[in-house]
Design a protein around this motif. Structure first.
Motif, mmCIF file in Angstrom:
data_model
loop_
_atom_site.group_PDB
_atom_site.id
_atom_site.type_symbol
_atom_site.label_atom_id
_atom_site.label_comp_id
_atom_site.label_asym_id
_atom_site.label_seq_id
_atom_site.Cartn_x
_atom_site.Cartn_y
_atom_site.Cartn_z
ATOM 1 N N ASP A 268 50.470 33.688 42.303
ATOM 2 C CA ASP A 268 49.371 32.996 41.639
ATOM 3 C C ASP A 268 48.452 32.300 42.623
ATOM 4 O OD1 ASP A 268 50.209 33.844 39.178
ATOM 5 O OD2 ASP A 268 51.318 32.012 38.693
ATOM 6 N N GLY A 269 48.987 31.809 43.701
ATOM 7 C CA GLY A 269 48.159 31.126 44.677
ATOM 8 C C GLY A 269 47.286 32.054 45.502
ATOM 9 N N VAL A 270 47.581 33.350 45.446
ATOM 10 C CA VAL A 270 46.834 34.351 46.215
ATOM 11 C C VAL A 270 45.944 35.188 45.304
ATOM 12 C CG1 VAL A 270 47.051 36.364 47.737
ATOM 13 C CG2 VAL A 270 48.656 34.441 47.953
ATOM 14 N N LYS A 271 46.412 35.453 44.109
ATOM 15 C CA LYS A 271 45.705 36.318 43.161
ATOM 16 C C LYS A 271 44.444 35.628 42.653
ATOM 17 C CE LYS A 271 47.809 36.631 39.354
ATOM 18 N NZ LYS A 271 49.017 36.887 38.573
ATOM 19 N N PRO A 272 43.269 36.201 42.869
ATOM 20 C CA PRO A 272 42.027 35.562 42.418
ATOM 21 C C PRO A 272 41.940 35.542 40.895
ATOM 22 C CG PRO A 272 41.583 37.213 44.116
ATOM 23 C CD PRO A 272 43.006 37.413 43.668
ATOM 24 N N PRO A 273 41.235 34.532 40.324
ATOM 25 C CA PRO A 273 41.092 34.466 38.869
ATOM 26 C C PRO A 273 40.255 35.596 38.293
ATOM 27 C CG PRO A 273 39.748 32.783 39.933
ATOM 28 C CD PRO A 273 40.619 33.380 40.994
ATOM 29 N N ASP B 214 33.222 54.380 40.925
ATOM 30 C CA ASP B 214 32.416 54.618 42.121
ATOM 31 C C ASP B 214 33.367 54.595 43.311
ATOM 32 O OD1 ASP B 214 30.674 54.659 44.246
ATOM 33 O OD2 ASP B 214 29.385 53.039 43.515
ATOM 34 N N LEU B 215 33.987 55.743 43.578
ATOM 35 C CA LEU B 215 34.998 55.787 44.631
ATOM 36 C C LEU B 215 34.391 55.588 46.009
ATOM 37 C CD1 LEU B 215 37.580 58.560 43.658
ATOM 38 C CD2 LEU B 215 37.637 56.100 43.253
ATOM 39 N N ALA B 216 33.145 55.997 46.196
ATOM 40 C CA ALA B 216 32.510 55.810 47.503
ATOM 41 C C ALA B 216 32.419 54.323 47.836
ATOM 42 C CB ALA B 216 31.131 56.456 47.513
ATOM 43 N N ALA B 217 32.006 53.515 46.863
ATOM 44 C CA ALA B 217 31.919 52.079 47.093
ATOM 45 C C ALA B 217 33.309 51.452 47.202
ATOM 46 C CB ALA B 217 31.129 51.413 45.972
ATOM 47 N N TRP B 218 34.238 51.901 46.356
ATOM 48 C CA TRP B 218 35.597 51.358 46.373
ATOM 49 C C TRP B 218 36.278 51.623 47.708
ATOM 50 C CZ3 TRP B 218 38.581 48.076 43.838
ATOM 51 C CH2 TRP B 218 39.967 48.171 43.933
ATOM 52 N N ASP B 219 36.100 52.815 48.236
ATOM 53 C CA ASP B 219 36.773 53.178 49.480
ATOM 54 C C ASP B 219 36.210 52.448 50.687
ATOM 55 O OD1 ASP B 219 38.514 54.853 48.180
ATOM 56 O OD2 ASP B 219 37.329 56.672 48.529
ATOM 57 N N LYS B 220 35.061 51.801 50.535
ATOM 58 C CA LYS B 220 34.513 51.002 51.635
ATOM 59 C C LYS B 220 35.231 49.663 51.771
ATOM 60 C CE LYS B 220 29.863 53.008 51.506
ATOM 61 N NZ LYS B 220 28.424 52.754 51.223
ATOM 62 N N LEU B 221 35.951 49.263 50.720
ATOM 63 C CA LEU B 221 36.717 48.028 50.786
ATOM 64 C C LEU B 221 37.971 48.235 51.628
ATOM 65 C CD1 LEU B 221 36.662 46.786 47.071
ATOM 66 C CD2 LEU B 221 35.063 46.224 48.899
ATOM 67 N N SER B 222 38.407 47.182 52.285
ATOM 68 C CA SER B 222 39.697 47.240 52.963
ATOM 69 C C SER B 222 40.804 47.232 51.926
ATOM 70 C CB SER B 222 39.857 46.040 53.898
ATOM 71 O OG SER B 222 39.940 44.833 53.142
ATOM 72 N N VAL B 223 42.002 47.608 52.321
ATOM 73 C CA VAL B 223 43.135 47.582 51.398
ATOM 74 C C VAL B 223 43.353 46.166 50.875
ATOM 75 C CG1 VAL B 223 45.642 47.869 51.202
ATOM 76 C CG2 VAL B 223 44.272 49.597 52.381
ATOM 77 N N GLU B 224 43.201 45.171 51.747
ATOM 78 C CA GLU B 224 43.389 43.784 51.327
ATOM 79 C C GLU B 224 42.361 43.383 50.261
ATOM 80 O OE1 GLU B 224 45.370 44.596 54.986
ATOM 81 O OE2 GLU B 224 43.255 44.849 54.455
ATOM 82 N N GLU B 225 41.115 43.816 50.427
ATOM 83 C CA GLU B 225 40.088 43.506 49.437
ATOM 84 C C GLU B 225 40.373 44.212 48.112
ATOM 85 O OE1 GLU B 225 35.973 42.814 51.907
ATOM 86 O OE2 GLU B 225 36.837 44.829 51.954
ATOM 87 N N GLN B 226 40.857 45.442 48.181
ATOM 88 C CA GLN B 226 41.227 46.163 46.962
ATOM 89 C C GLN B 226 42.365 45.453 46.240
ATOM 90 O OE1 GLN B 226 42.121 50.197 48.061
ATOM 91 N NE2 GLN B 226 39.987 50.736 48.490
ATOM 92 N N GLU B 227 43.344 44.982 46.989
ATOM 93 C CA GLU B 227 44.479 44.291 46.379
ATOM 94 C C GLU B 227 44.042 43.002 45.690
ATOM 95 O OE1 GLU B 227 48.085 45.807 49.342
ATOM 96 O OE2 GLU B 227 47.097 43.881 49.717
ATOM 97 N N LEU B 228 43.090 42.276 46.283
ATOM 98 C CA LEU B 228 42.589 41.060 45.646
ATOM 99 C C LEU B 228 41.806 41.391 44.382
ATOM 100 C CD1 LEU B 228 41.414 39.043 48.784
ATOM 101 C CD2 LEU B 228 43.443 38.614 47.371
ATOM 102 N N ALA B 229 41.111 42.532 44.358
ATOM 103 C CA ALA B 229 40.375 42.943 43.159
ATOM 104 C C ALA B 229 41.319 43.313 42.027
ATOM 105 C CB ALA B 229 39.458 44.120 43.482
ATOM 106 N N VAL B 230 42.424 43.960 42.357
ATOM 107 C CA VAL B 230 43.378 44.412 41.343
ATOM 108 C C VAL B 230 44.370 43.306 40.978
ATOM 109 C CG1 VAL B 230 45.238 46.047 40.852
ATOM 110 C CG2 VAL B 230 43.151 46.834 41.981
#
Length: 349
Positions: free
Chosen positions: A217-222, A189-205
């Motif tokens: 490790d201290g930044v990367k979410p589980p 769902d690229l429309a929903a994904w593109d609504k995230l900020s780059v920082e939010e995308q990086e935390l998801a990946v």
């Protein structure tokens, strides 16, 4: 047989990342088994004939056989860890299981050679098979997926590490040099994904988008994708698989996706990753990527050694003469690879 390095018996699993690929999934009609077996025995020659015309295109083809077809087509023990793909059902997300008797993974630097090989394969199998899925993959920028992140970073790069991760060894002496492959077609769902900020995308990946550097490790979410798909044994050894994922899409239809294809010496490694992604460890800690990506297919295949594919009767006879058939049957697991199912060999499931 085991004195031969596994990679020397293998199909082209270790081919480098491709510029273009076609992933073709088929089911075999009742009565079509002999025609399919004959076609598979000549597949390497067909690939050479087509690829010889443009050698720089590096055409290759890997074929996998599903559990139900194996029992119908070969008078040989089923590879010890081959079973139908079991769906992974979580509270929010599901890794579905879909039909598949044959998988053709065709790669080259040009799509026209992939197309020609698939065309000739389907001509040879006409009347014996039905197409379940066909996906045309392409390289996107610098090995990125359509979410904008580099894909496949953790796939082993050295030949030794790749062979150890991808090829069956002495644990199944009948099929040294074989491999297991799990495939899944994900739609984004690229429309929903593109609504995230780059920082939010990086935390998801779990990685920086531009540099591809893994987050600390201290930044990367589980629940990041990197955290969910990292499997570490109790002794600290990280389990690896060979990934050959590719993007695909249809702009007019609004279809954007990633074709996941993972090779492993033991499919339980990938199955464990999927458990962590779709159910979570602990339950509920699911892969954040799944909020934007949906698995619409899922199948498991065994990739036989090249010599078995070309002449199974000779390989079976040679193995039987050394008593390997009995050893193979004695080590056949009765349960699913994760020990949580009831995958019964007797009914082809």
């Amino acid at each position: 047989m085991t004195a031969i390095p596994p990679e020397d018996r293998a199909q082209d699993v270790l081919a480098p990342p491709a510029m273009a690929a076609i992933f073709l999934t088929l089911t075999v009609r009742p009565g079509g088994e002999d025609a399919v077996r004959e076609a598979l025995s000549g597949l390497a020659g067909l690939t050479r004939a087509i690829g010889f015309r443009v050698p720089e295109a590096q055409l290759s083809c890997v074929v996998g056989v599903g559990a139900r077809l194996w029992d119908r087509m070969y008078d040989a023990p089923r590879p010890v860890r081959l079973h139908t793909f079991e769906p992974v059902v979580g509270a929010q997300h599901t890794a579905v299981s879909t039909p598949g008797d044959l998988l053709f993974h065709v790669r080259a630097t040009r799509q026209d050679l992939c197309f020609e090989l698939c065309y000739q394969v389907m001509r040879g199998l006409d009347g014996s098979v039905d197409a379940v899925d066909e996906v045309h993959g392409f390289r996107y920028w610098d090995e990125r997926d359509l979410l904008g992140f580099v894909d496949g970073t953790e796939s082993p790069t050295s030949r030794v590490a790749a062979a150890a991760a991808g090829f069956v060894g002495d644990e199944d002496p009948y099929y040294v040099g074989g491999s297991y492959v799990i495939v899944q077609k994900y739609l984004h769902d690229l429309a929903a994904w593109d609504k995230l900020s780059v920082e939010e995308q990086e935390l998801a990946v779990g990685r920086r988008k531009l540099s591809d550097i893994e987050l600390p490790d201290g930044v990367k979410p589980p629940n990041s994708h990197v955290a969910a798909t990292t499997i570490v044994d109790p002794d600290g050894t990280e389990r690896q698989i060979l990934r050959h994922n590719m993007p695909f899409g249809n702009v007019a239809a609004g279809e954007f996706g990633t074709y996941f294809i993972g090779y492993a010496a033991d499919p339980a490694v990938i199955e464990h990753m999927l458990q962590r992604m779709f159910i979570g460890e602990p339950p509920g800690n699911t892969d954040r990527i799944l909020d934007f990506s949906t698995a619409v297919t899922g199948s498991l295949f065994f990739v036989p050694p090249a010599d078995f594919l070309e002449d199974p009767d000779t390989v079976v006879a040679a193995a039987s003469s050394r008593g390997l058939a009995t050893a193979n049957n004695d080590t056949m697991p009765s349960d699913g690879s994760l020990g949580i199912g009831s995958l019964r060999r007797s009914n082809g499931s």
